[in-house]
Design a protein around this motif. Structure first.
Motif, PDB file in Angstrom:
ATOM      1  N   GLN A   1       0.815  -1.218   0.000  1.00 31.66           N
ATOM      2  CA  GLN A   1       0.000   0.000   0.000  1.00 31.66           C
ATOM      3  C   GLN A   1       0.847   1.267   0.000  1.00 31.66           C
ATOM      4  N   ILE A   2       2.041   1.191   0.553  1.00 31.15           N
ATOM      5  CA  ILE A   2       2.941   2.339   0.552  1.00 31.15           C
ATOM      6  C   ILE A   2       4.335   1.869   0.155  1.00 31.15           C
ATOM      7  N   GLY A   3       5.173   2.812  -0.226  1.00 32.80           N
ATOM      8  CA  GLY A   3       6.506   2.477  -0.717  1.00 32.80           C
ATOM      9  C   GLY A   3       7.355   1.745   0.305  1.00 32.80           C
ATOM     10  N   ILE A   4       8.094   0.759  -0.163  1.00 34.22           N
ATOM     11  CA  ILE A   4       8.918  -0.059   0.718  1.00 34.22           C
ATOM     12  C   ILE A   4      10.089   0.728   1.304  1.00 34.22           C
ATOM     13  N   ASP A   5      10.468   1.831   0.650  1.00 35.14           N
ATOM     14  CA  ASP A   5      11.612   2.618   1.120  1.00 35.14           C
ATOM     15  C   ASP A   5      11.227   3.683   2.150  1.00 35.14           C
ATOM     16  N   LEU A   6       9.939   3.829   2.442  1.00 31.96           N
ATOM     17  CA  LEU A   6       9.525   4.854   3.402  1.00 31.96           C
ATOM     18  C   LEU A   6       9.968   4.488   4.810  1.00 31.96           C
ATOM     19  N   ASP A   7      10.323   5.486   5.583  1.00 33.76           N
ATOM     20  CA  ASP A   7      10.739   5.310   6.980  1.00 33.76           C
ATOM     21  C   ASP A   7       9.488   5.355   7.858  1.00 33.76           C
ATOM     22  N   CYS A   8       9.017   4.202   8.260  1.00 32.01           N
ATOM     23  CA  CYS A   8       7.747   4.125   9.000  1.00 32.01           C
ATOM     24  C   CYS A   8       7.855   4.738  10.390  1.00 32.01           C
ATOM     25  N   ASP A   9       9.012   4.648  11.014  1.00 33.24           N
ATOM     26  CA  ASP A   9       9.182   5.275  12.328  1.00 33.24           C
ATOM     27  C   ASP A   9       9.043   6.795  12.211  1.00 33.24           C
ATOM     28  N   HIS A  10       9.667   7.350  11.183  1.00 28.62           N
ATOM     29  CA  HIS A  10       9.575   8.801  10.960  1.00 28.62           C
ATOM     30  C   HIS A  10       8.140   9.200  10.642  1.00 28.62           C
ATOM     31  N   LEU A  11       7.459   8.427   9.811  1.00 32.66           N
ATOM     32  CA  LEU A  11       6.075   8.737   9.450  1.00 32.66           C
ATOM     33  C   LEU A  11       5.161   8.672  10.668  1.00 32.66           C
ATOM     34  N   ALA A  12       5.407   7.697  11.535  1.00 32.93           N
ATOM     35  CA  ALA A  12       4.589   7.569  12.746  1.00 32.93           C
ATOM     36  C   ALA A  12       4.805   8.761  13.672  1.00 32.93           C
ATOM     37  N   GLU A  13       6.051   9.185  13.810  1.00 33.20           N
ATOM     38  CA  GLU A  13       6.333  10.375  14.623  1.00 33.20           C
ATOM     39  C   GLU A  13       5.644  11.590  14.021  1.00 33.20           C
ATOM     40  N   PHE A  14       5.747  11.749  12.701  1.00 31.58           N
ATOM     41  CA  PHE A  14       5.097  12.862  12.008  1.00 31.58           C
ATOM     42  C   PHE A  14       3.586  12.831  12.215  1.00 31.58           C
ATOM     43  N   PHE A  15       3.007  11.634  12.151  1.00 35.63           N
ATOM     44  CA  PHE A  15       1.559  11.507  12.336  1.00 35.63           C
ATOM     45  C   PHE A  15       1.138  12.058  13.693  1.00 35.63           C
ATOM     46  N   TRP A  16       1.836  11.655  14.760  1.00 34.78           N
ATOM     47  CA  TRP A  16       1.400  12.054  16.099  1.00 34.78           C
ATOM     48  C   TRP A  16       1.670  13.521  16.391  1.00 34.78           C
ATOM     49  N   ILE A  17       2.741  14.065  15.838  1.00 34.09           N
ATOM     50  CA  ILE A  17       2.973  15.500  15.997  1.00 34.09           C
ATOM     51  C   ILE A  17       1.851  16.275  15.321  1.00 34.09           C
ATOM     52  N   GLY A  18       1.504  15.883  14.105  1.00 36.81           N
ATOM     53  CA  GLY A  18       0.436  16.566  13.386  1.00 36.81           C
ATOM     54  C   GLY A  18      -0.933  16.309  13.961  1.00 36.81           C
ATOM     55  N   TRP A  19      -1.178  15.071  14.371  1.00 39.23           N
ATOM     56  CA  TRP A  19      -2.497  14.725  14.902  1.00 39.23           C
ATOM     57  C   TRP A  19      -2.800  15.487  16.185  1.00 39.23           C
ATOM     58  N   GLU A  20      -1.822  15.588  17.074  1.00 44.04           N
ATOM     59  CA  GLU A  20      -2.051  16.315  18.328  1.00 44.04           C
ATOM     60  C   GLU A  20      -2.360  17.785  18.052  1.00 44.04           C
ATOM     61  N   GLY A  21      -1.685  18.368  17.067  1.00 44.37           N
ATOM     62  CA  GLY A  21      -2.001  19.742  16.684  1.00 44.37           C
ATOM     63  C   GLY A  21      -3.403  19.858  16.122  1.00 44.37           C
ATOM     64  N   ALA A  22      -3.813  18.870  15.334  1.00 43.50           N
ATOM     65  CA  ALA A  22      -5.158  18.877  14.761  1.00 43.50           C
ATOM     66  C   ALA A  22      -6.227  18.745  15.851  1.00 43.50           C
ATOM     67  N   VAL A  23      -5.955  17.925  16.852  1.00 41.99           N
ATOM     68  CA  VAL A  23      -6.893  17.769  17.970  1.00 41.99           C
ATOM     69  C   VAL A  23      -7.050  19.093  18.722  1.00 41.99           C
ATOM     70  N   LEU A  24      -5.934  19.772  18.944  1.00 43.04           N
ATOM     71  CA  LEU A  24      -5.978  21.081  19.607  1.00 43.04           C
ATOM     72  C   LEU A  24      -6.844  22.059  18.813  1.00 43.04           C
ATOM     73  N   ARG A  25      -6.643  22.114  17.486  1.00 47.29           N
ATOM     74  CA  ARG A  25      -7.428  23.028  16.651  1.00 47.29           C
ATOM     75  C   ARG A  25      -8.902  22.624  16.628  1.00 47.29           C
ATOM     76  N   ALA A  26      -9.173  21.336  16.629  1.00 46.60           N
ATOM     77  CA  ALA A  26     -10.561  20.872  16.635  1.00 46.60           C
ATOM     78  C   ALA A  26     -11.277  21.318  17.909  1.00 46.60           C
ATOM     79  N   LYS A  27     -10.568  21.257  19.051  1.00 46.66           N
ATOM     80  CA  LYS A  27     -11.149  21.759  20.304  1.00 46.66           C
ATOM     81  C   LYS A  27     -11.378  23.266  20.221  1.00 46.66           C
ATOM     82  N   LEU A  28     -10.404  23.972  19.678  1.00 49.72           N
ATOM     83  CA  LEU A  28     -10.492  25.423  19.579  1.00 49.72           C
ATOM     84  C   LEU A  28     -11.659  25.844  18.695  1.00 49.72           C
TER      85      LEU A  28
END
Length: 215
Positions: free
Chosen positions: A166-193
Motif C-alpha cells: 500500500q505504501i513504498g517499501i523505502d519509506l521510513d515508517c518510524d519517521h512517518l509515525a512520529e510525524f503523524f502524532w505530531i500533526g495529529w495532536e495539533g489537529a486535535v488542539l485546533r478541533a477543540k479550539l
C-alpha cells in the motif's frame, strides 16, 4: 502476643485497607473522573474539590486514595495511556481491514469521539504536554514515553501497509509515525479550539495524500 503477625500491625490512620472492594471502587471512580476532566481542562487549573464533587466522593477523602496531586496525575497518565493503547490495538491490529484502512478507521473513531462531546474533550497527554512548563518535572518523561508507545504501534501498522504494497517499501515508517502524532495532536488542539472536525479532516487528508505521493 505474637507481634510478628502481619495482621496485628497497626493500620495507617484514616486510610482504608487497599484490598477492600469499596476502597478500590472509589479509587477507580476518582481515576475515571480525573481522566475525563483532564481531557477538557489543564491539570494546573483543576482543583481536587472539583474532582471529588464530580466523582461523588466526600470532600476531604482524596488523601485516603492518593498521597498527593502529583501522584494522582501520574496515575491518570498511566490510566489514559493504557486505555488509549487498547484503542489503538483495536484498530491497528484488525487484520480483517487493509493496514491503511485501519489507520483511517482510527481517525474516524477519534472524530466521532470528539463530536460526541461537542469537541470539548481532546487528548489528556496532549493537554498535559501543552502545560508542561507548570507541571511536576517527572511528568515530562511519562508523557514522552506515552508518545513513543503510540508511535511504535503506528509504525507497526505502517510496516504492515508496506508489506501489503500500500505504501513504498523505502519509506521510513518510524519517521512517518512520529510525524503523524505530531500533526495529529495539533489537529486535535485546533478541533477543540474551533469546535469542528475540519482540522482533523485537513490533517488526515494531507497525511494520507503524502503517503501515496511517496509510494
Amino acid at each position: 502476643m505474637n507481634t510478628t503477625d502481619p495482621s496485628l500491625k497497626p493500620r495507617r490512620r484514616g486510610r482504608p485497607p487497599k484490598q477492600d472492594g469499596a476502597y478500590l471502587d472509589t479509587r477507580e471512580r476518582l481515576v475515571r473522573t480525573g481522566v475525563a476532566i483532564l481531557t477538557e481542562k489543564g491539570f494546573s487549573a483543576v482543583g481536587i474539590e472539583e474532582i471529588l464533587a464530580s466523582a461523588g466522593v466526600p470532600k476531604g477523602s482524596f488523601y485516603y486514595y492518593f498521597g498527593s496531586k502529583e501522584e494522582f496525575g501520574g496515575t491518570l497518565i498511566a490510566a489514559y495511556a493504557e486505555y488509549f493503547a487498547r484503542k489503538l490495538d483495536r484498530w491497528f491490529l484488525d487484520e480483517s481491514r487493509p493496514p491503511l484502512q485501519r489507520l483511517r478507521d482510527f481517525v474516524e473513531d477519534a472524530k466521532a469521539g470528539m463530536a460526541r462531546f461537542d469537541f470539548r474533550r481532546g487528548c489528556l497527554v496532549g493537554n498535559l504536554g501543552q502545560e508542561m512548563g507548570t507541571l511536576p518535572e517527572p511528568f515530562r518523561e511519562k508523557l514522552h514515553l506515552v508518545f513513543l508507545d503510540w508511535q511504535a504501534r503506528t509504525s507497526h501498522c505502517l510496516r504492515a501497509a508496506q508489506a501489503a504494497g500500500q505504501i513504498g517499501i523505502d519509506l521510513d515508517c518510524d519517521h512517518l509515525a512520529e510525524f503523524f502524532w505530531i500533526g495529529w495532536e495539533g489537529a486535535v488542539l485546533r478541533a477543540k479550539l474551533e469546535r469542528s472536525p475540519a482540522p482533523l479532516d485537513a490533517f488526515s487528508r494531507g497525511f494520507f495524500a503524502a503517503l501515496h505521493l511517496q509510494a
